[in-house]
Enzyme design. Structure first.
Site, PDB file in Angstrom:
ATOM      1  N   GLU A 134      -3.159   1.679  -9.052  1.00 18.48           N
ATOM      2  CA  GLU A 134      -3.993   1.939  -7.886  1.00 18.48           C
ATOM      3  C   GLU A 134      -4.359   3.420  -7.860  1.00 18.48           C
ATOM      4  O   GLU A 134      -3.574   4.244  -7.394  1.00 18.48           O
ATOM      5  CB  GLU A 134      -3.265   1.550  -6.592  1.00 18.48           C
ATOM      6  N   GLU A 182       3.930  -3.432  -3.942  1.00 20.04           N
ATOM      7  CA  GLU A 182       4.578  -2.257  -3.356  1.00 20.04           C
ATOM      8  C   GLU A 182       5.825  -2.649  -2.553  1.00 20.04           C
ATOM      9  O   GLU A 182       6.044  -2.173  -1.434  1.00 20.04           O
ATOM     10  CB  GLU A 182       3.579  -1.488  -2.484  1.00 20.04           C
TER      11      GLU A 182
END
Length: 664
Positions: A262, A182
């Site tokens: 995710e 991320e």
């Protein structure tokens, strides 16, 4: 066609051709928008599990339950700081044996998506980055800062050679490897850093392994988090519009498989807020929507919400910063399909039902829940000698009651010689944890009142300079607690020369966002009526080392009157009734502190703040047939009649509001 037969032998003399086995491969197919495993289209449904949050004896149970739920693949983070506690000092033993964990996944027929960072987030202490990086105060983490890259390169040269032989192309079960995590959510947006990582991963793992990134679905996240040569995937939860979310991936990857790396099956818990939960129906509905689109789905709870979350034992829980510092609870249950203790939930069966509509489920029984035992109330009473009059310390005496915890009490300030055997560091002004090379836990800051304070004076710190909680004692009398983003002043009275102690607690370094350089300790001067205090003695406490070496059970603590407020140790033993099953311990009337059982740091408890009221105690840390040593460090004050209560179930939601907790 004319030359097709040249050099061929006649059928009568030619050897029978042997079909060569297909080369093992895992690749992207940009034409068909899919993965190909050994040349055939392949879709995975995976779940996330963190080996660092699960005791090694439970690894097989958790992985087998994931396999029987219909998952073909597990996603695994590698926390750098879990394996390199000091520069150049590596630990891959016991619970940290990542190679053994990976080999177990292969034994059980599971594929692996590996996420080795170097930054992982995961609500893990400092997002997996070692605190010793902050020994260089001006280091720019997650960037092309040469000091940071040198540390990263040293680590990758240790870790990735362990990974390479386990890649799918080399006969292993690791099908893909994530680079960073991320990164688009981080302020640096340093493409040179990503390019450096790409080069290192390729050099150490080879050219065939599939490397990818994961980011949120906002345009700016995908702009800064992606790089040519790394396949871009996205993450989102069941409340998102699936079509829009995958549309964001298509913005950076016009072709190739749709991948949600995710899928959030729950949400994380912060101390002082309500226990988070996500409905089973909502999670299952979102999964079915994605599978109908043909997407690969990683069933996790971001680095937060897992297929199986586990526990932030010891000091490993991280924190977020969202307008204020928000430390994460010890439990990493996060309403995941497999509970913190590895039990099957309604959510797991809802997910399994959806999966069964798209692919066959494994044949065989689902492993049952691990047995739990309510060991019951363990009374604490102040005992300084054997109740039968023998010479043995009470906790070693064979005549002592078995399920009664005999208390020995010691003020923390009375045992600094044990907890800081090297003695204090002298400094004109306070030093951070990092400046004295203390990664976790606690540090005592000691000075003296410079003048008589006959009327209440304000003892205070600048905002955000107590990181994270400071327990203030004057002449060993507890005065109150200072807190980051909370109370920063107390009123005190005393005489010139009186000893002022502040026990500083690190509640976990920030693991997400721009604030991963999260220094701990007293970051600014402590002042008395605005006059800075000076001439400090600073004691870095090695509590875990002392307890692992047998203290305080190996020697009678210094005598002290029990029951006073402020930081103190309570110790004792109990025996199990011939079994060592998982259990949950609750702390009726206690305030906040840390628990060790048989030298194992179970984690932080904080029933006053909540929501978590119990700590999960794995049966694997308990003894059968001999005493179990319990050590409690209570920071603010134990109840008048202290006892622990062992249950066979957790209590996750007992929240006091932050404002109420702040006034305690």
């Amino acid at each position: 066609a004319a030359g097709l037969g040249e050099g061929l032998q006649s059928p009568s003399t030619a050897p029978v051709p042997q079909a060569s086995p297909p080369a093992r491969s895992f690749q992207l197919d940009y034409e068909e928008d899919c993965f190909r495993k050994d040349g055939a289209p392949f879709r995975y449904i995976s779940g996330s599990i963190h080996y660092a949050r699960v005791p090694r004896p439970a690894w097989r149970d958790r992985l087998l339950k994931m396999h029987m739920s219909g998952l073909s693949t597990v996603q695994v983070y590698v926390p750098w700081n879990y394996h390199e506690p000091l520069p150049g000092v590596y630990d891959f033993a016991g619970d940290r044996d990542v190679e053994a964990f990976l080999d177990l996944t292969a034994e059980l027929g599971l594929l692996v998506i590996l996420r080795p960072g170097p930054y992982i987030c995961a609500e893990w202490e400092m997002g997996g980055l070692p605190a010793w990086l902050l020994w260089k105060p001006d280091i720019v983490l997650r960037s092309s800062d040469p000091a940071y890259l040198a540390a990263v390169d040293s680590w990758l040269h240790v870790l990735l050679p362990k990974i390479k032989p386990r890649l799918y192309q080399h006969g292993g079960n690791i099908i893909s490897v994530q680079v960073e995590n991320e990164y688009g959510s981080y302020y640096a947006c340093d493409y040179d850093y990503l390019r450096h990582l790409l080069g290192s991963f390729r050099a150490l793992l080879g050219s065939e392994v599939l490397l990818f990134t994961t980011d949120g679905t906002r345009a700016e996240e995908l702009r800064c988090g992606t790089l040519q040569g790394l396949y871009a995937t996205v993450d989102f939860g069941p409340g998102s519009n699936v079509t829009e979310a995958f549309g964001a991936q298509r913005w950076v990857e016009p072709k190739g498989p749709l991948v949600n790396s995710e899928y959030y099956t729950g949400w994380l818990d912060y101390w002082g807020e309500a226990h988070a939960s996500t409905s089973s129906a909502q999670v299952a509905r979102g999964l079915e929507d994605m599978l109908q689109l043909g997407a690969n789905v990683n069933m996790q709870v971001v680095s937060w919400y897992m297929f199986h979350g586990g526990t932030n034992f010891a000091y490993w829980s991280g924190a977020d910063f969202k307008d204020q510092y928000k430390p994460v609870t010890t439990s990493y249950d996060y309403d995941a399909p497999l509970s913190e203790a590895g039990d099957l939930t309604e959510k797991l069966f809802a997910i399994r039902t959806v999966i069964s509509k798209f692919q066959p489920l494994p044949v065989g029984p689902m492993p049952p829940a691990t047995p739990k035992y309510a060991y019951g109330r363990v009374a604490l009473r102040k005992v300084s000698a054997c109740p039968k009059g023998c010479a043995a310390p009470a906790w070693h005496c064979p005549a002592a009651p078995r399920l009664a915890l005999s208390l020995q009490y010691a003020d923390l300030l009375n045992v600094l010689d044990v907890l800081c055997p090297s003695g204090p560091i002298q400094s004109q002004f306070p030093l951070t944890f990092e400046a004295i090379k203390q990664a976790h836990g606690f540090v005592v800051y000691r000075t003296q009142l410079p003048w008589d304070v006959l009327d209440p004076a304000v003892l205070g710190t600048p905002p955000h300079s107590v990181c994270d909680r400071g327990y203030v004692m004057l002449q060993q009398e507890y005065q109150g607690t200072l807190e980051r983003d909370g109370q920063t002043t107390l009123r005190v009275m005393g005489r010139a020369g009186d000893t002022l102690d502040v026990l500083l607690e690190n509640m976990g370094r920030i693991s997400f966002g721009a604030n991963t350089s999260d220094f701990k300790g007293l970051l600014g001067n402590l002042s008395l009526d605005s006059s800075p205090l000076s001439n400090w003695l600073i004691y870095p406490l090695a509590i875990d080392t002392a307890i692992q070496q047998g203290w305080p059970h190996a020697a009678l603590p210094k005598s002290s009157s029990g029951g006073r407020a402020g930081p103190a140790f309570y110790t004792g033993t109990f025996e199990t009734p011939g079994i060592a099953w998982d259990t949950f311990v609750t702390f009726p009337g206690w305030s906040k502190g840390q628990l060790w059982i048989n030298g194992f740091n179970v984690g932080r408890y904080w029933p006053r703040r909540g929501p978590q009221q119990t700590l999960f105690v794995p049966g694997s840390v308990l003894h059968i047939g001999r005493p179990n040593n319990i050590t409690v460090l209570e920071l603010e004050g134990a109840p008048p009649t202290p006892f622990l209560l062992f249950l066979d179930h957790p209590l996750f939601n007992g929240t006091l509001s932050r404002s109420a907790a702040a006034t305690e």
